[in-house]
Design a protein around this motif. Structure first.
Motif, mmCIF file in Angstrom:
data_model
loop_
_atom_site.group_PDB
_atom_site.id
_atom_site.type_symbol
_atom_site.label_atom_id
_atom_site.label_comp_id
_atom_site.label_asym_id
_atom_site.label_seq_id
_atom_site.Cartn_x
_atom_site.Cartn_y
_atom_site.Cartn_z
ATOM 1 N N GLN A 43 -33.743 43.825 62.161
ATOM 2 C CA GLN A 43 -33.634 44.555 61.350
ATOM 3 C C GLN A 43 -33.835 46.013 60.516
ATOM 4 O OE1 GLN A 43 -35.746 42.598 58.984
ATOM 5 N NE2 GLN A 43 -36.489 43.847 57.526
ATOM 6 N N TRP A 44 -33.822 47.097 61.416
ATOM 7 C CA TRP A 44 -33.922 48.593 61.200
ATOM 8 C C TRP A 44 -32.229 48.624 61.027
ATOM 9 C CZ3 TRP A 44 -30.827 51.722 63.523
ATOM 10 C CH2 TRP A 44 -30.624 52.697 63.590
ATOM 11 N N ALA A 45 -31.388 48.146 61.543
ATOM 12 C CA ALA A 45 -30.353 47.912 61.464
ATOM 13 C C ALA A 45 -29.597 48.079 60.007
ATOM 14 C CB ALA A 45 -29.218 47.899 62.325
ATOM 15 N N MET A 46 -30.109 47.018 59.997
ATOM 16 C CA MET A 46 -29.677 46.365 58.321
ATOM 17 C C MET A 46 -30.529 47.278 57.684
ATOM 18 S SD MET A 46 -30.120 42.376 59.340
ATOM 19 C CE MET A 46 -29.856 41.760 57.507
ATOM 20 N N GLU A 47 -31.833 47.255 57.714
ATOM 21 C CA GLU A 47 -32.456 48.658 56.343
ATOM 22 C C GLU A 47 -31.544 49.714 56.609
ATOM 23 O OE1 GLU A 47 -36.920 48.805 57.087
ATOM 24 O OE2 GLU A 47 -36.535 47.071 56.743
ATOM 25 N N SER A 48 -30.923 50.642 57.536
ATOM 26 C CA SER A 48 -30.503 51.315 57.735
ATOM 27 C C SER A 48 -29.462 51.127 56.737
ATOM 28 C CB SER A 48 -30.292 51.683 59.029
ATOM 29 O OG SER A 48 -29.640 53.060 58.928
ATOM 30 N N LEU A 49 -28.915 50.301 57.035
ATOM 31 C CA LEU A 49 -27.340 50.032 56.279
ATOM 32 C C LEU A 49 -27.453 50.128 54.726
ATOM 33 C CD1 LEU A 49 -23.828 49.494 56.842
ATOM 34 C CD2 LEU A 49 -24.550 47.192 56.974
ATOM 35 N N ASN A 50 -28.096 49.240 54.608
ATOM 36 C CA ASN A 50 -28.668 49.150 53.103
ATOM 37 C C ASN A 50 -28.734 50.401 52.827
ATOM 38 O OD1 ASN A 50 -28.002 46.539 52.442
ATOM 39 N ND2 ASN A 50 -30.350 45.713 52.656
ATOM 40 N N GLU A 51 -29.557 51.379 53.102
ATOM 41 C CA GLU A 51 -29.210 52.972 53.355
ATOM 42 C C GLU A 51 -28.432 53.862 52.506
ATOM 43 O OE1 GLU A 51 -32.769 54.719 54.551
ATOM 44 O OE2 GLU A 51 -34.156 52.783 54.167
ATOM 45 N N ASN A 52 -27.674 53.335 53.986
ATOM 46 C CA ASN A 52 -26.021 54.242 53.499
ATOM 47 C C ASN A 52 -25.462 53.643 53.060
ATOM 48 O OD1 ASN A 52 -26.757 55.912 56.325
ATOM 49 N ND2 ASN A 52 -26.199 54.148 57.578
ATOM 50 N N ARG A 53 -25.404 52.220 52.997
ATOM 51 C CA ARG A 53 -24.351 51.987 52.077
ATOM 52 C C ARG A 53 -24.248 52.460 50.419
ATOM 53 N NH1 ARG A 53 -23.357 46.114 53.658
ATOM 54 N NH2 ARG A 53 -25.661 45.985 53.069
ATOM 55 N N GLU A 54 -25.593 52.398 49.909
ATOM 56 C CA GLU A 54 -25.680 53.083 48.439
ATOM 57 C C GLU A 54 -25.668 54.665 48.759
ATOM 58 O OE1 GLU A 54 -30.020 52.780 46.847
ATOM 59 O OE2 GLU A 54 -29.900 50.903 47.417
ATOM 60 N N ALA A 86 -17.074 45.324 60.285
ATOM 61 C CA ALA A 86 -17.206 46.586 60.205
ATOM 62 C C ALA A 86 -16.956 46.392 58.165
ATOM 63 C CB ALA A 86 -17.213 47.294 60.671
ATOM 64 N N ILE A 87 -15.972 46.259 58.425
ATOM 65 C CA ILE A 87 -14.719 46.957 57.231
ATOM 66 C C ILE A 87 -15.688 46.280 56.358
ATOM 67 C CG2 ILE A 87 -12.416 46.117 55.914
ATOM 68 C CD1 ILE A 87 -11.369 46.643 58.068
ATOM 69 N N LYS A 88 -15.771 44.963 56.642
ATOM 70 C CA LYS A 88 -16.511 44.093 55.346
ATOM 71 C C LYS A 88 -17.831 44.726 55.025
ATOM 72 C CE LYS A 88 -17.832 39.105 55.228
ATOM 73 N NZ LYS A 88 -17.792 37.920 55.810
ATOM 74 N N HIS A 89 -18.231 45.028 55.583
ATOM 75 C CA HIS A 89 -19.994 45.199 55.464
ATOM 76 C C HIS A 89 -20.493 47.207 54.917
ATOM 77 C CE1 HIS A 89 -22.202 41.851 56.992
ATOM 78 N NE2 HIS A 89 -21.107 41.923 57.273
ATOM 79 N N VAL A 90 -19.359 47.496 56.173
ATOM 80 C CA VAL A 90 -19.908 49.459 55.636
ATOM 81 C C VAL A 90 -18.547 49.383 53.909
ATOM 82 C CG1 VAL A 90 -18.577 51.738 55.823
ATOM 83 C CG2 VAL A 90 -19.447 49.716 57.519
ATOM 84 N N MET A 91 -17.793 48.424 54.097
ATOM 85 C CA MET A 91 -17.184 48.840 52.495
ATOM 86 C C MET A 91 -17.418 48.011 51.216
ATOM 87 S SD MET A 91 -15.101 50.629 53.803
ATOM 88 C CE MET A 91 -13.240 51.583 53.020
ATOM 89 N N SER A 92 -18.626 47.149 51.890
ATOM 90 C CA SER A 92 -19.054 46.315 50.340
ATOM 91 C C SER A 92 -19.855 46.896 50.014
ATOM 92 C CB SER A 92 -19.966 45.068 51.338
ATOM 93 O OG SER A 92 -20.824 45.894 51.485
ATOM 94 N N TYR A 255 -24.448 45.654 69.819
ATOM 95 C CA TYR A 255 -25.140 45.019 68.458
ATOM 96 C C TYR A 255 -24.491 44.775 67.078
ATOM 97 C CZ TYR A 255 -29.485 45.105 71.886
ATOM 98 O OH TYR A 255 -30.349 45.031 73.165
ATOM 99 N N LYS A 256 -23.582 44.304 66.464
ATOM 100 C CA LYS A 256 -22.955 44.382 65.781
ATOM 101 C C LYS A 256 -23.498 45.135 64.199
ATOM 102 C CE LYS A 256 -19.698 40.780 65.988
ATOM 103 N NZ LYS A 256 -20.487 39.212 65.635
ATOM 104 N N TRP A 257 -25.195 45.452 64.182
ATOM 105 C CA TRP A 257 -25.718 46.014 62.599
ATOM 106 C C TRP A 257 -25.805 47.199 63.457
ATOM 107 C CZ3 TRP A 257 -25.917 43.678 58.546
ATOM 108 C CH2 TRP A 257 -25.704 42.374 58.339
ATOM 109 N N ALA A 264 -20.897 53.492 58.982
ATOM 110 C CA ALA A 264 -20.836 54.422 57.417
ATOM 111 C C ALA A 264 -22.115 55.540 57.510
ATOM 112 C CB ALA A 264 -22.728 53.007 56.849
ATOM 113 N N ASP A 265 -23.277 55.931 58.423
ATOM 114 C CA ASP A 265 -23.762 57.035 58.098
ATOM 115 C C ASP A 265 -22.602 58.272 58.459
ATOM 116 O OD1 ASP A 265 -25.757 58.398 58.001
ATOM 117 O OD2 ASP A 265 -26.815 57.972 60.608
#
Ligand code: AMP
Ligand code: MG
Length: 306
Positions: A43-54, A86-92, A255-257, A264-265
């Motif tokens: 949960q934490w990592a997904m939220e953090s990834l969303n922030e980092n993606r933005e 990682a490529i798919k999620h970070v670069m989207s 842990y993939k997330w 991303a960070d």
């Protein structure tokens, strides 16, 4: 990265003798978060990834406009380490115009017509682009070290496979990266570090899940038998090729997330460190902009409708 978000990526200091066993693959360094359980971590990592993606999307915009640098991301890891995901999620969410992903497999007959770095030279990201190498020239000091017979088929001059041959390849890699950095290429090298046990789980899942079965290759199992050798050669790679200008980051990847948000960070951090700016508007352009605005504001009606 502050303490709250620190969950343990490590960059390899130049000249450090790396022992992979000293780098965790999970979250051992953050027991507090580990205790909260896998679900909370995800949960934490997904939220953090969303922030980092933005943040990454904004940083990339400026990077693309500035056009003085390019960013080369190198992804290495054992089979199933999560490079594709990682490529798919970070670069989207990034502007596809400014991205380029290149995957490198066993060199083709044509690629073997040239020095081993050739195919990487021609695949470099252009200025303003973020380029990812899904595997890279590090495979050239990895796979054939474990399977030296591969070199027999590569039409190499005499002396291949000797210590000086490998030394020369390492030298070539180091000077290649130096040359890129001298010319405005930012290099980030990520090793997705998974445990032997996690690879087993992922391979089983790959075999049992219909949508993942296509990914399975029998070499995944035979290469797993060489796990220890792979880890040792990777240790040599990190010890020899982590430099101040092109460091290796060892990313815990069980842990993939977590791995994805860390990558991303780190990309955002490295772009933000650059002195990027939108092109400056000259006095003449300012006058033109004013005039254009005035003209547009005064022509609300479509003359065709008169
Ligand atoms: P995949 O990433 O699953 O598509 O697999 C690509 C395969 O190509 C992997 O088994 C890599 O180890 C292999 N490979 C990539 N580069 C080289 C190289 N220079 N020499 C030998 N094998 C390589
Ligand atoms: Mg594979």
């Amino acid at each position: 990265m502050n303490e709250e978000t620190y969950i343990g990526w490590s960059s390899v200091p130049r000249g450090m003798k790396v022992r992979l066993a000293d780098f965790h693959t999970g979250l051992a360094k953050n027991l507090k978060r580990d205790k909260k359980g896998k679900k909370a971590i995800k949960q934490w990592a997904m939220e953090s990834l969303n922030e980092n993606r933005e943040a990454l999307s904004t940083a990339h915009d400026l990077f693309w406009t500035d056009k003085r640098y390019s960013l080369l991301i190198i992804l290495q890891g054992m089979d199933t380490a999560g490079k594709d995901g990682a490529i798919k999620h970070v670069m989207s969410g990034l502007n596809p115009q400014g991205c380029r992903v290149e995957s490198f497999g066993v060199p083709t007959r044509n690629e073997l017509n040239y020095p081993f770095l050739w195919r990487f030279w021609r695949s470099l990201p252009r200025k303003g682009e973020i380029g990812i190498f899904n595997r890279s020239y590090y495979e050239d000091v990895l796979v054939p070290k474990i399977h030296p017979e591969i070199l027999d088929t590569q039409r190499l001059p005499p002396g291949y496979g000797s210590k000086s041959f490998w030394d020369a390849r390492f030298e070539d890699i180091i000077s290649f990266e130096k040359q890129l950095v001298n010319n405005g290429v930012i290099i980030l090298k990520f090793f997705l570090h998974i445990s032997f046990e996690e690879q087993r789980n992922r391979l089983i899942s790959r075999l049992k899940t219909e949508s993942k079965q296509w990914k399975f290759s029998s070499s995944d199992l035979s290469e797993r038998d060489h796990w220890k050798q792979y880890q040792e050669v990777y240790e040599e790679i990190f010890s020899r090729t982590s430099t101040d200008y092109a460091p290796w980051y060892i990313i815990p990847a069980d842990y993939k997330w977590v791995a994805r948000t860390m990558i991303a960070d780190l990309i955002v951090l490295s772009i933000r460190q650059l002195d990027l700016r939108y092109p400056e508007i000259t006095e003449i352009q300012k006058v033109e902009i004013e005039a254009a605005l005035e003209k547009l504001q005064n022509t609300e009606k479509n003359p065709a409708n008169k």
